[in-house]
Design a protein around this motif. Sequence first.
Motif, PDB file in Angstrom:
ATOM      1  N   ARG A  71      40.633  29.739  37.637  1.00 24.57           N
ATOM      2  CA  ARG A  71      41.716  30.617  37.204  1.00 24.57           C
ATOM      3  C   ARG A  71      41.773  31.883  38.060  1.00 24.57           C
ATOM      4  N   GLN A  86      50.946  32.869  39.218  1.00 21.88           N
ATOM      5  CA  GLN A  86      50.330  31.815  38.417  1.00 21.88           C
ATOM      6  C   GLN A  86      50.768  30.435  38.905  1.00 21.88           C
ATOM      7  N   HIS A 129      41.874  34.686  36.795  1.00 25.16           N
ATOM      8  CA  HIS A 129      40.944  35.592  36.110  1.00 25.16           C
ATOM      9  C   HIS A 129      39.510  35.385  36.576  1.00 25.16           C
ATOM     10  N   ARG A 142      48.234  27.647  40.840  1.00 21.68           N
ATOM     11  CA  ARG A 142      47.971  26.324  40.277  1.00 21.68           C
ATOM     12  C   ARG A 142      48.242  25.225  41.301  1.00 21.68           C
TER      13      ARG A 142
END
Length: 339
Positions: free
Chosen positions: A271, A255, A273, A259
């Motif tokens: 994202r 994560q 996801h 980013r």
Amino acid sequence: MAEAKQVELQIRTQLDRNINPKAVRKGITLGEIFQRYITLAKDPTADEHKKTWPKDEQRWRDYLAPAFANRRADAISRADVSTFLKALEGKLSRVGKPLAPATRRHVLHLMQRLYNWAYDEKIYRGFNPSKKVTVKVKNAIGRALTPEQAKHLLATLQGYGGDTKPLVERMCALGLLFALLTGRRLGEICSLRRDKVDMEFEEAEFFDEKNDCFLTVPLGREALDLINQANEIGLKDAEIVFHREKGASIYSAMQYRWRKLRDSVGLAGFRIHDFRHTFATWVKRKVGLLASMGLTGHTTVTNAKIYEHTEDDVLRRGIAAVAERAGLRNGEKDDKPTS
């Protein structure tokens, strides 16, 4: 005597309905119901057996037990359940983030399951305060990569995970590529065990946290190659495929690095996801919606449609096909630019 006869009549009625009068009179607690339930859930020979019983145990221990373990099941109101769920909104997860709505919904579903099971087992016949309570889950609007974006991203990740980089960065690069090629969720990728990968049959078994079940899906040779690369550079005794030093999970590391990386490849706000959205979109376009659900693990068409994002050029080709069928275009191409 009249009161005694009334009590006797109630007991006889309960016995006729195969209800344990002692349990009903005692006022069984939700904690006692859970202990009976989880004992059977752990037993492979019981109808209640679930491979995911550790998740039920964890959700009970972390969330439900502190509030309801010692409460009589018939003394819990719907307002108590609503207040409890509201309090969960401010509770932090084990990684220090606010609990996701999906997690709160899983906790509610466990409570509902306990009441329903107790009723079926005839150890509780009272009101179910969780019956009509719901937790709304509003997913962020997803988006899918274009082929051009995907090519640029692949080239960037190959450099990001170069041989001279630390193990955690190389594993993160492999994990991100794996997310695009398989459509698996971040948690599923970071918890994938080596013993759940079958190279011979070219498939792997993932734990689907959202649906509380294990899902076996086929893997392409490219995804299998990523697993082989992870095995080659990783620790020989690590249990999970994608790991960092000492075999720990790369969940938070992926994560954090994504980013930092996404802005440099022109994907601000994209994202991890959304790789799942990309996968679902591309797969559906090739094999159709219902077949794609076998790969994504979606159990309803409604949920599966959320992950499909049709690009403008595909829509324009569909419009052109209608005109061509009607004999209005004679096969000429639309000269309007497409994305």
